[in-house]
Design a protein around this motif. Sequence first.
Motif, PDB file in Angstrom:
ATOM      1  N   GLU A  26       0.837  -1.186   0.000  1.00 43.58           N
ATOM      2  CA  GLU A  26       0.000   0.000   0.000  1.00 43.58           C
ATOM      3  C   GLU A  26       0.876   1.241   0.000  1.00 43.58           C
ATOM      4  O   GLU A  26       1.878   1.313   0.700  1.00 43.58           O
ATOM      5  CB  GLU A  26      -0.878  -0.001   1.259  1.00 43.58           C
ATOM      6  CG  GLU A  26      -2.268   0.501   0.992  1.00 43.58           C
ATOM      7  CD  GLU A  26      -3.122   0.359   2.221  1.00 43.58           C
ATOM      8  OE1 GLU A  26      -3.382   1.410   2.848  1.00 43.58           O
ATOM      9  OE2 GLU A  26      -3.502  -0.767   2.542  1.00 43.58           O
ATOM     10  N   ASN A  27       0.485   2.202  -0.804  1.00 45.31           N
ATOM     11  CA  ASN A  27       1.203   3.455  -0.859  1.00 45.31           C
ATOM     12  C   ASN A  27       0.775   4.334   0.316  1.00 45.31           C
ATOM     13  O   ASN A  27      -0.404   4.621   0.476  1.00 45.31           O
ATOM     14  CB  ASN A  27       0.908   4.159  -2.188  1.00 45.31           C
ATOM     15  CG  ASN A  27       1.467   5.548  -2.216  1.00 45.31           C
ATOM     16  OD1 ASN A  27       2.498   5.816  -1.620  1.00 45.31           O
ATOM     17  ND2 ASN A  27       0.782   6.433  -2.888  1.00 45.31           N
ATOM     18  N   LYS A  28       1.755   4.746   1.109  1.00 43.70           N
ATOM     19  CA  LYS A  28       1.456   5.605   2.259  1.00 43.70           C
ATOM     20  C   LYS A  28       2.028   6.999   2.082  1.00 43.70           C
ATOM     21  O   LYS A  28       2.054   7.786   3.002  1.00 43.70           O
ATOM     22  CB  LYS A  28       2.004   4.964   3.525  1.00 43.70           C
ATOM     23  CG  LYS A  28       1.311   3.645   3.825  1.00 43.70           C
ATOM     24  CD  LYS A  28       1.838   3.000   5.062  1.00 43.70           C
ATOM     25  CE  LYS A  28       1.008   1.775   5.322  1.00 43.70           C
ATOM     26  NZ  LYS A  28       1.667   0.655   5.815  1.00 43.70           N
ATOM     27  N   ILE A  29       2.501   7.287   0.866  1.00 46.59           N
ATOM     28  CA  ILE A  29       3.119   8.580   0.565  1.00 46.59           C
ATOM     29  C   ILE A  29       2.225   9.306  -0.427  1.00 46.59           C
ATOM     30  O   ILE A  29       1.662   8.697  -1.333  1.00 46.59           O
ATOM     31  CB  ILE A  29       4.522   8.376  -0.059  1.00 46.59           C
ATOM     32  CG1 ILE A  29       5.409   7.530   0.850  1.00 46.59           C
ATOM     33  CG2 ILE A  29       5.184   9.711  -0.340  1.00 46.59           C
ATOM     34  CD1 ILE A  29       6.720   7.118   0.196  1.00 46.59           C
ATOM     35  N   ASN A  30       2.102  10.616  -0.273  1.00 42.01           N
ATOM     36  CA  ASN A  30       1.364  11.422  -1.248  1.00 42.01           C
ATOM     37  C   ASN A  30       2.200  11.535  -2.516  1.00 42.01           C
ATOM     38  O   ASN A  30       3.300  12.084  -2.489  1.00 42.01           O
ATOM     39  CB  ASN A  30       1.072  12.809  -0.669  1.00 42.01           C
ATOM     40  CG  ASN A  30       0.218  13.636  -1.599  1.00 42.01           C
ATOM     41  OD1 ASN A  30      -0.578  13.110  -2.370  1.00 42.01           O
ATOM     42  ND2 ASN A  30       0.387  14.939  -1.530  1.00 42.01           N
ATOM     43  N   LEU A  31       1.692  10.966  -3.606  1.00 33.68           N
ATOM     44  CA  LEU A  31       2.430  10.928  -4.860  1.00 33.68           C
ATOM     45  C   LEU A  31       1.706  11.697  -5.949  1.00 33.68           C
ATOM     46  O   LEU A  31       0.473  11.753  -5.954  1.00 33.68           O
ATOM     47  CB  LEU A  31       2.599   9.472  -5.335  1.00 33.68           C
ATOM     48  CG  LEU A  31       3.335   8.519  -4.411  1.00 33.68           C
ATOM     49  CD1 LEU A  31       3.280   7.103  -4.974  1.00 33.68           C
ATOM     50  CD2 LEU A  31       4.773   8.964  -4.223  1.00 33.68           C
ATOM     51  N   PRO A  32       2.455  12.232  -6.915  1.00 35.97           N
ATOM     52  CA  PRO A  32       1.822  12.831  -8.092  1.00 35.97           C
ATOM     53  C   PRO A  32       0.994  11.755  -8.815  1.00 35.97           C
ATOM     54  O   PRO A  32       1.313  10.560  -8.748  1.00 35.97           O
ATOM     55  CB  PRO A  32       3.010  13.280  -8.955  1.00 35.97           C
ATOM     56  CG  PRO A  32       4.168  13.367  -8.018  1.00 35.97           C
ATOM     57  CD  PRO A  32       3.921  12.344  -6.954  1.00 35.97           C
ATOM     58  N   SER A  59      11.186   0.700  -7.335  1.00 37.30           N
ATOM     59  CA  SER A  59       9.922   0.098  -6.930  1.00 37.30           C
ATOM     60  C   SER A  59       9.361   0.955  -5.794  1.00 37.30           C
ATOM     61  O   SER A  59      10.070   1.808  -5.237  1.00 37.30           O
ATOM     62  CB  SER A  59      10.145  -1.330  -6.442  1.00 37.30           C
ATOM     63  OG  SER A  59      10.864  -1.322  -5.224  1.00 37.30           O
ATOM     64  N   LEU A  60       8.125   0.713  -5.426  1.00 34.77           N
ATOM     65  CA  LEU A  60       7.528   1.471  -4.328  1.00 34.77           C
ATOM     66  C   LEU A  60       8.311   1.265  -3.041  1.00 34.77           C
ATOM     67  O   LEU A  60       8.504   2.200  -2.264  1.00 34.77           O
ATOM     68  CB  LEU A  60       6.054   1.076  -4.148  1.00 34.77           C
ATOM     69  CG  LEU A  60       5.236   1.881  -3.158  1.00 34.77           C
ATOM     70  CD1 LEU A  60       5.274   3.377  -3.480  1.00 34.77           C
ATOM     71  CD2 LEU A  60       3.795   1.394  -3.128  1.00 34.77           C
ATOM     72  N   ASP A  61       8.814   0.061  -2.823  1.00 34.76           N
ATOM     73  CA  ASP A  61       9.624  -0.213  -1.629  1.00 34.76           C
ATOM     74  C   ASP A  61      10.953   0.544  -1.648  1.00 34.76           C
ATOM     75  O   ASP A  61      11.528   0.820  -0.598  1.00 34.76           O
ATOM     76  CB  ASP A  61       9.911  -1.713  -1.503  1.00 34.76           C
ATOM     77  CG  ASP A  61       8.676  -2.520  -1.165  1.00 34.76           C
ATOM     78  OD1 ASP A  61       7.715  -1.952  -0.623  1.00 34.76           O
ATOM     79  OD2 ASP A  61       8.673  -3.731  -1.458  1.00 34.76           O
ATOM     80  N   GLU A  62      11.461   0.836  -2.840  1.00 33.76           N
ATOM     81  CA  GLU A  62      12.738   1.543  -2.977  1.00 33.76           C
ATOM     82  C   GLU A  62      12.559   3.063  -3.006  1.00 33.76           C
ATOM     83  O   GLU A  62      13.545   3.791  -3.031  1.00 33.76           O
ATOM     84  CB  GLU A  62      13.442   1.102  -4.259  1.00 33.76           C
ATOM     85  CG  GLU A  62      13.827  -0.356  -4.261  1.00 33.76           C
ATOM     86  CD  GLU A  62      14.208  -0.878  -5.628  1.00 33.76           C
ATOM     87  OE1 GLU A  62      15.047  -1.786  -5.682  1.00 33.76           O
ATOM     88  OE2 GLU A  62      13.658  -0.398  -6.649  1.00 33.76           O
TER      89      GLU A  62
END
Length: 173
Positions: A26-32, A59-62
């Motif tokens: 799950e993405n927990k960062i505000n991304l464009p 990757s999202l983890d990186e």
Amino acid sequence: MNIQDILELIGKDANCNLVPKMNTNENKINLPDDLKYFYEKYESLELFSNKSYAIKISSLDELIPTNKKLFPEDDVIWEELEGDISNYWFLIASSEQLSQYISIDLSDRNFGYCYDSFLETHANPEDSAIIAKSFTELLERLYESGGYNWYWLEDFEPYGDAYDDFDIIVTSK
């Protein structure tokens, strides 16, 4: 070109490896929006791994703060960077063998802008060129370069430096 078009083009290129999303991180960062779209569909991307200027999209983890990657245990540098705008820059692409990194800005100030974060010049005023104003533009330009060069070091006029007018913005708040 939009994000879907450039990813479709890259996906058809045998010199690139677009890895479909396999996990449910799950993405927990505000991304464009364009970067969010990328991570909803894909794990990562390797551009031109058989060329001199191969580069990997994180990757999202990186997707971690670039400062943590480049200066993992350097307390002196961390002290110097306390309160610095580079603390909002995340590692979006890397070519570790060439010490070349690209950061994406996730601050409100330059949300989505991408910077040259070469190991020797990362987070240095006047050496932090804005090389794209969006993730989509970054992908498009990296793809067009064909793995033969870093496009921002050739016939490209950067959009300025990440530190341009920073003091004016900070003092006006």
